[in-house]
Design an enzyme around this catalytic site. Structure first.
Site, PDB file in Angstrom:
ATOM      1  N   HIS A  34       0.844  -1.195   0.000  1.00  0.00           N
ATOM      2  CA  HIS A  34       0.000   0.000   0.000  1.00  0.00           C
ATOM      3  C   HIS A  34       0.877   1.242   0.000  1.00  0.00           C
ATOM      4  O   HIS A  34       1.186   1.822   1.041  1.00  0.00           O
ATOM      5  CB  HIS A  34      -0.932   0.011   1.218  1.00  0.00           C
ATOM      6  CG  HIS A  34      -2.073   0.981   1.069  1.00  0.00           C
ATOM      7  ND1 HIS A  34      -3.381   0.574   0.952  1.00  0.00           N
ATOM      8  CD2 HIS A  34      -2.099   2.336   0.995  1.00  0.00           C
ATOM      9  CE1 HIS A  34      -4.158   1.641   0.827  1.00  0.00           C
ATOM     10  NE2 HIS A  34      -3.390   2.721   0.843  1.00  0.00           N
ATOM     11  N   HIS A  36       1.277   4.780  -2.552  1.00  0.00           N
ATOM     12  CA  HIS A  36       0.823   5.536  -3.714  1.00  0.00           C
ATOM     13  C   HIS A  36       2.001   6.227  -4.403  1.00  0.00           C
ATOM     14  O   HIS A  36       2.964   6.637  -3.761  1.00  0.00           O
ATOM     15  CB  HIS A  36      -0.211   6.572  -3.291  1.00  0.00           C
ATOM     16  CG  HIS A  36      -1.494   5.975  -2.824  1.00  0.00           C
ATOM     17  ND1 HIS A  36      -2.496   5.603  -3.685  1.00  0.00           N
ATOM     18  CD2 HIS A  36      -1.938   5.658  -1.572  1.00  0.00           C
ATOM     19  CE1 HIS A  36      -3.505   5.100  -3.001  1.00  0.00           C
ATOM     20  NE2 HIS A  36      -3.184   5.117  -1.716  1.00  0.00           N
ATOM     21  N   HIS A 221      -9.756   0.559  -2.069  1.00  0.00           N
ATOM     22  CA  HIS A 221      -9.790   1.173  -0.745  1.00  0.00           C
ATOM     23  C   HIS A 221     -11.200   1.035  -0.174  1.00  0.00           C
ATOM     24  O   HIS A 221     -12.188   1.197  -0.894  1.00  0.00           O
ATOM     25  CB  HIS A 221      -9.464   2.664  -0.831  1.00  0.00           C
ATOM     26  CG  HIS A 221      -8.022   2.977  -1.033  1.00  0.00           C
ATOM     27  ND1 HIS A 221      -7.272   2.408  -2.035  1.00  0.00           N
ATOM     28  CD2 HIS A 221      -7.190   3.816  -0.364  1.00  0.00           C
ATOM     29  CE1 HIS A 221      -6.035   2.898  -1.978  1.00  0.00           C
ATOM     30  NE2 HIS A 221      -5.956   3.747  -0.970  1.00  0.00           N
ATOM     31  N   GLU A 224     -11.817   3.119   5.780  1.00  0.00           N
ATOM     32  CA  GLU A 224     -10.919   3.992   6.553  1.00  0.00           C
ATOM     33  C   GLU A 224     -11.720   5.207   7.015  1.00  0.00           C
ATOM     34  O   GLU A 224     -12.054   5.333   8.184  1.00  0.00           O
ATOM     35  CB  GLU A 224      -9.702   4.424   5.752  1.00  0.00           C
ATOM     36  CG  GLU A 224      -8.752   5.254   6.619  1.00  0.00           C
ATOM     37  CD  GLU A 224      -7.618   5.901   5.847  1.00  0.00           C
ATOM     38  OE1 GLU A 224      -6.560   6.138   6.464  1.00  0.00           O
ATOM     39  OE2 GLU A 224      -7.789   6.190   4.658  1.00  0.00           O
ATOM     40  N   ASP A 302       1.215   4.018   2.862  1.00  0.00           N
ATOM     41  CA  ASP A 302       0.221   4.870   2.214  1.00  0.00           C
ATOM     42  C   ASP A 302       0.870   6.032   1.470  1.00  0.00           C
ATOM     43  O   ASP A 302       1.156   5.919   0.277  1.00  0.00           O
ATOM     44  CB  ASP A 302      -0.802   5.349   3.241  1.00  0.00           C
ATOM     45  CG  ASP A 302      -2.135   5.725   2.626  1.00  0.00           C
ATOM     46  OD1 ASP A 302      -2.277   5.624   1.406  1.00  0.00           O
ATOM     47  OD2 ASP A 302      -3.053   6.113   3.381  1.00  0.00           O
ATOM     48  N   ASP A 303       1.107   7.152   2.133  1.00  0.00           N
ATOM     49  CA  ASP A 303       1.658   8.356   1.503  1.00  0.00           C
ATOM     50  C   ASP A 303       2.730   8.975   2.392  1.00  0.00           C
ATOM     51  O   ASP A 303       2.469   9.978   3.084  1.00  0.00           O
ATOM     52  CB  ASP A 303       0.545   9.385   1.251  1.00  0.00           C
ATOM     53  CG  ASP A 303      -0.487   8.911   0.258  1.00  0.00           C
ATOM     54  OD1 ASP A 303      -0.127   8.747  -0.920  1.00  0.00           O
ATOM     55  OD2 ASP A 303      -1.653   8.702   0.660  1.00  0.00           O
TER      56      ASP A 303
END
Length: 361
Positions: A34, A36, A221, A224, A302-303
């Protein structure tokens, strides 16, 4: 950092301060599922690209990094998206795109990743390189090169956006299907990202059907920003193999049991959950509850560009905040490979090294 170190503050992870030099967690083989594309960028790279192109970055990406975020309401999400869009606006050439893939591979390899499935929506970069097909092919080509040179396998997940029309998602699914494979430099999955409050999940079912027929993993996704009902919608409409996040399934024991029964892996990103305000502190992320229920959990970052924490930080949090010992961390790492599309030889080599890492623990 030793396992006996005092529980870190919540903001330690958000600033990437949990991982200390010499921490053995970087030697634990992991798969990263995961991450991006734009969000993987080094903050130093973003600032350099902005300077090269004369673009002004928001102060939260210059003086106040990492930004303080809370995306659980529309206003908070808008601020998160504005920062993300400001970063994406700095990526305007093939060279920029290749640099992001290469540096993501280098950074992941440096903290023990053996396999990376980086997620990209080529629509965002298509205007700069001649269309969505060239945009995806650039990412795939650099993923192949990085895999050969950086000590890590890099594959791609093509992700549609919930904010665009479902027909756009179908076009991306067909493109992803043309590049489907099972090794580095191929497309291995199809996702759906952006604000869960936007769009109708069921309207993207056709795109996911196209992707599944090509053998791609279904990795939307869900669960969340929104709760269990949104997870259930994804299960009903998209037949997921993995869920990006999915942590809110913990709020419905029957739903969580169904996730476990179907063997759906959860890509849990603790640093992201806290940074976006889904949970107020790391110890509130339901990692233990998910594991105790028998869920397959693959930790993700994630980011990192916006949250300031990378994959190894998530494993440190699992150890120091949630109390997982070496054997449990080894099981988390195994789960990340089990949920991945990594080739058998990568998984088998990782298993041997995980066993050795746990034994030395």
């Amino acid at each position: 950092m030793d396992a006996g170190t005092a529980t870190p503050r919540t903001d330690d992870l958000v600033t990437g301060a949990l991982l200390q030099p010499g921490d053995r967690v970087v030697d634990l083989p992991k798969a990263h599922l995961h991450l991006h594309f734009t969000g993987s960028m080094r903050i130093s790279t973003l600032r350099e690209l902005a300077a090269q192109k004369g673009l002004r970055l928001p102060s939260a990406l210059v003086d106040d990094w990492p930004p303080v975020l809370r995306a659980t309401d529309e206003r908070g999400w808008f601020r998160f998206q504005r920062l993300y869009d400001a970063a994406r606006a700095c990526v305007t050439t093939e060279t920029d795109m290749r640099r992001i893939v290469r540096e993501a591979a280098q950074d992941d390899a440096a903290e023990g990743s053996r396999w990376l499935e980086i997620q990209v929506d080529p629509t965002s970069y298509a205007p700069h390189v001649g269309g969505i097909t060239p945009a995806l092919e650039i990412v795939l080509d650099e993923a192949r090169r990085a895999s050969a040179e950086e000590g890590i396998g890099v594959a791609v997940v093509v992700a549609a956006s919930r904010t665009r029309h479902p027909y756009d998602a179908r076009a991306l699914a067909r493109l992803a299907a043309q590049h489907a494979g099972d090794g580095p430099g191929t497309v291995v999955g199809f996702g759906l990202s952006n604000d869960e409050r936007r769009g109708d999940t069921a309207e993207f079912a056709k795109a996911f059907s196209i992707a599944r027929r090509a053998g791609l993993a279904s990795v939307p996704h869900a669960g969340e920003l929104l709760g269990p009902r949104h997870v259930a919608d994804a299960l009903d409409a998209l037949a997921p193999d993995r869920l990006g996040h999915g942590v809110r399934a913990s709020e419905d024991p029957e739903l969580l049991a169904e996730v476990v029964r179907r063997g759906i892996a959860l890509e849990v990103c603790p640093g992201s959950n806290v940074a976006l305000g889904v949970y107020s502190a790391l110890d509130q992320v339901p990692l233990r509850a998910l594991l105790d229920a028998g869920a397959t959990v693959a930790l993700g970052a994630d980011d990192p560009l916006l949250f300031g924490s990378r994959l190894a930080d998530q494993y440190v949090a699992a150890r120091d905040v949630h109390g997982l010992d070496a054997a449990a961390l080894g099981d988390l790492a195994r789960a990340s490979f089990a949920a991945s599309r990594a080739p058998r030889e990568v998984v088998e080599a990782a298993e041997r090294d995980i066993v050795a890492w746990v034994a030395a623990g």
